[in-house]
Structures are given as structure tokens and as C-alpha cells.
Design a protein around this motif. Sequence first.
Motif, short mmCIF file in Angstrom:
data_model
loop_
_atom_site.label_atom_id
_atom_site.label_comp_id
_atom_site.label_asym_id
_atom_site.label_seq_id
_atom_site.Cartn_x
_atom_site.Cartn_y
_atom_site.Cartn_z
N SER A 32 6.04 -1.87 7.33
CA SER A 32 6.73 -0.61 7.14
C SER A 32 5.73 0.53 7.17
CB SER A 32 7.48 -0.60 5.80
OG SER A 32 8.06 0.68 5.58
N LEU A 33 5.92 1.43 8.14
CA LEU A 33 5.16 2.67 8.20
C LEU A 33 6.10 3.85 7.98
CD1 LEU A 33 2.84 1.93 11.27
CD2 LEU A 33 2.11 2.28 8.91
N MET A 34 7.18 3.58 7.26
CA MET A 34 8.19 4.61 7.03
C MET A 34 7.59 5.82 6.32
SD MET A 34 11.82 4.15 5.08
CE MET A 34 13.01 5.47 4.93
N LYS A 35 7.72 6.97 6.96
CA LYS A 35 7.23 8.26 6.44
C LYS A 35 5.73 8.27 6.20
CE LYS A 35 11.67 9.60 4.43
NZ LYS A 35 12.40 10.10 3.25
N ALA A 36 5.01 7.34 6.79
CA ALA A 36 3.55 7.34 6.70
C ALA A 36 2.98 8.44 7.58
CB ALA A 36 2.98 5.99 7.10
N CYS B 142 8.37 -3.06 13.45
CA CYS B 142 7.76 -2.23 12.41
C CYS B 142 8.67 -1.04 12.13
CB CYS B 142 6.38 -1.76 12.86
SG CYS B 142 5.50 -0.78 11.64
N ASN B 143 8.87 -0.71 10.85
CA ASN B 143 9.71 0.42 10.49
C ASN B 143 8.93 1.71 10.70
OD1 ASN B 143 11.53 2.22 9.45
ND2 ASN B 143 11.82 1.16 7.51
N LEU B 144 9.31 2.48 11.73
CA LEU B 144 8.61 3.71 12.08
C LEU B 144 9.44 4.95 11.78
CD1 LEU B 144 7.20 2.51 15.54
CD2 LEU B 144 5.89 2.82 13.43
N LEU C 163 0.82 -1.21 0.00
CA LEU C 163 0.00 0.00 0.00
C LEU C 163 0.86 1.27 0.00
CD1 LEU C 163 -2.58 -1.27 2.65
CD2 LEU C 163 -2.92 -1.16 0.17
N LYS C 164 1.93 1.26 -0.74
CA LYS C 164 2.80 2.43 -0.79
C LYS C 164 2.04 3.63 -1.34
CE LYS C 164 7.13 -0.08 -1.68
NZ LYS C 164 8.23 -0.28 -2.66
N ARG C 165 2.21 4.76 -0.62
CA ARG C 165 1.64 6.05 -1.03
C ARG C 165 0.12 6.02 -1.20
NH1 ARG C 165 6.53 5.58 -3.74
NH2 ARG C 165 8.01 7.28 -3.33
N ALA C 166 -0.53 5.04 -0.59
CA ALA C 166 -1.99 4.95 -0.72
C ALA C 166 -2.69 6.03 0.09
CB ALA C 166 -2.46 3.57 -0.29
N ARG C 167 -3.82 6.50 -0.40
CA ARG C 167 -4.63 7.49 0.33
C ARG C 167 -5.68 6.74 1.14
NH1 ARG C 167 -7.08 11.49 -3.91
NH2 ARG C 167 -8.15 12.10 -1.98
N LEU C 168 -5.45 6.68 2.44
CA LEU C 168 -6.31 5.88 3.32
C LEU C 168 -6.79 6.70 4.51
CD1 LEU C 168 -4.07 2.67 3.28
CD2 LEU C 168 -6.21 3.00 2.03
N GLU C 169 -7.09 7.98 4.27
CA GLU C 169 -7.59 8.84 5.35
C GLU C 169 -8.90 8.27 5.91
OE1 GLU C 169 -6.81 9.90 2.33
OE2 GLU C 169 -5.22 11.40 2.49
N SER D 282 3.03 -5.80 5.99
CA SER D 282 2.50 -4.90 4.95
C SER D 282 3.43 -3.71 4.74
CB SER D 282 1.11 -4.41 5.35
OG SER D 282 0.20 -5.49 5.43
N ASP D 283 3.36 -3.14 3.55
CA ASP D 283 4.19 -1.98 3.20
C ASP D 283 3.29 -0.77 3.03
OD1 ASP D 283 6.01 -0.16 2.33
OD2 ASP D 283 6.80 -1.38 0.67
N LEU D 284 3.40 0.16 3.99
CA LEU D 284 2.60 1.38 3.98
C LEU D 284 3.49 2.61 3.86
CD1 LEU D 284 0.30 0.03 6.73
CD2 LEU D 284 -0.65 0.99 4.64
N TYR D 285 4.55 2.48 3.10
CA TYR D 285 5.50 3.57 2.92
C TYR D 285 4.79 4.81 2.35
CZ TYR D 285 9.35 6.21 0.76
OH TYR D 285 10.21 7.20 0.39
N ARG D 286 4.93 5.91 3.07
CA ARG D 286 4.35 7.20 2.68
C ARG D 286 2.83 7.16 2.49
NH1 ARG D 286 7.59 11.45 1.61
NH2 ARG D 286 9.83 11.10 1.25
N ALA D 287 2.18 6.17 3.06
CA ALA D 287 0.72 6.11 2.98
C ALA D 287 0.10 7.18 3.88
CB ALA D 287 0.22 4.73 3.38
#
Length: 328
Positions: free
Chosen positions: A107-111, A126-128, A62-68, A86-91
Motif C-alpha cells: 500500500s502506497l496510498m497517499k504516500a 499495489c494500492n496507489l 511503515l505507516k506515516r513514516a518519514r523516509l525522505e 508492506s504498508d506505506l500509507y501516508r509515508a
Amino acid sequence: MPSITKHKCGFVGAGSRQCSQEALAHGYCFWHDPNSDKSGIDIKTPLEKYVRNGEVSQGLQLKRARLEQLDLVNRGASSGFDLRGSDLYRASLRGAHLFSIDLSNSSLMKADLSGANLHCANLKQCNLLGTKLKGTRLDNVNIGKQLLQEKRGHKLWKAGHKQEAFDNFQQAEEVYRDLHKAADSQGLFEMAGYCLHKELTMRRYQMPKPSLKRAISKGIDLFCGYGERPFNVVLFAMLFILVCAVAYFLLGITHQGQLLMFTPETLGMEDVNSALACLYFSVVTFTTLGYGDIAPVGLSRFIAAFEAFTGSFTIALFVVVFVKKMTR
């Protein structure tokens, strides 16, 4: 007309369960394909439906996904949804409801988790790094004993890759600092204190070894846990009092003109009484009470002076650290 064979997604989740979704060009479904661009499209509602339908939810890409305002609260269940790996990079997860969710090894890197609810979430390994946590609810979040970067740093250090290890310790320090600030702003002082201690520990790991600066930092950690462990001060005081008592017993003190010290020729109750007197004198000196009934002689006077100075400093420090913890 020949039939077209549809292939299943190649992702295999927990319990060797294969994803039942149709595979795309790269052999994975839309949700598990790392090459599928999910930025700029609204996938919040489809994702909620996908997870709630009991599909394989580990390893989502889910990289860069818009999940507001994403709602992934597993209502009526004893545990939250499982999104491990899961990969939520910049999400963008602003205002998301993620109560008790399992994001371990993700990964929540830069999320962006501003205003999100992570109450009781599992964030172990988890990558924070760079995660935005302004207003994020972090009550009872499980970050594990070591962050991802911290664990990686120790492995690299053991393998002799010092510079790479320093880089990971620096990243771990940054993550602990962000968690410390976020927890402190929400009144989660226990978590804030823990993260502050880990933050300063990561900073120490980046110092050259051996070095005076690192040794001083380690001493402060052992002495009071960087101001977060008042019990360490009590243990230090007890040990220091005992060590000084042994020194007085070996070097001698006087009581009413009588010399009290260890005498191998007369082992017995007399030496036991002298040892107890030395322990009593050490306690009185450390606490700077100074009754005057017992006096040091010879080299014992220098030890007594040093113990009195150390005692007054230690007691003052304990009061500061203890009050700091209690006011939280």
C-alpha cells in the motif's frame, strides 16, 4: 534468578521464513507491528540497515513514516529488495531511491513519492490511490494488467454489489489519471497512452448498463481505443469494406451497362469475377476515389453513400490517431 524468554516476531515472510527480530507487546517486532507508531521519528538509516542485513523485509508496517531520501537500491544484484505486502500509507518517500524494488501487493496510498526513483519497480496489485507522483521516475514500472481497485471492482460487479464496484472503478480511474499525468510529464508516452486508455475504460464501467452513453463509449474504444490504437481503425476499415462488398454483391452494381451481382443459378467464375468487382468498388467508394467505371443501382446507392461518408471520416480519424502516436 529465572531467565527471561524472548519471543521472536510472529511475522512469516516468503518461503515460510520467520522474522528473527524480538517480538514486542503485540507479538510482532518493531518493523512488522502495525500498532507501532513510526511517525515523527527518524527511521531511515535503521530501515536501510535492517533491509540490507538480509532480514525479512516483506510486510513492513511503515505507516506515516518519514523516509525522505531513503536508499534501498540493491547494488550489484540482478533484482531489487523485496518489500512485498508492506504498508506505506501516508509515508514520506520524497527523493527516495527505490530502483527495481518489489512493492507488489503493498500500500502506497497517499504516500509522497515526489522526486523518487521507481525505475523498474514492481507495483503489481499495489494500492496507489492518492499517491503523489510529481517528478517520480516511472521508467519501466510494472503496474500489471489490472490495478488493485480495478480487479476488486470486477469481482464486486460479478457478486452483484454494483455501488461498491462503481466506487472501486472510480478509484481506479483516479489512479490511472495520476499515472497518465506523471508519465506524460516525463515523456513516457507509451505508458501515458496506456494509462489514458485504462482511465477512460474505468470511466465507462461507471456508466449505467445498459445505456446509450456506455454503448457509445464502448464503440469509440473498439473503433480507435480512445485515440490510442490506430490499428483498430485499420481493422474497422477492412471489415467495413468487406461488409459493404458483400452488400453490393447481393444487391447489385453495374459495369458498362452489365449488372454484376450474386446469381445462384450460375455459380462459377462469373460470380467470382462479380465478387472481386464488388470488392474493388467497395475500396474505391470507401477511399472516396470515385473512378466512375462502376456504379451502384437500387439500394446499393444508399450503401455507397453511407460507405463514402464513413470512409472519409475513418481516414481522417486514422491520420489524426496515427500522427498522434508517431509524434510521441
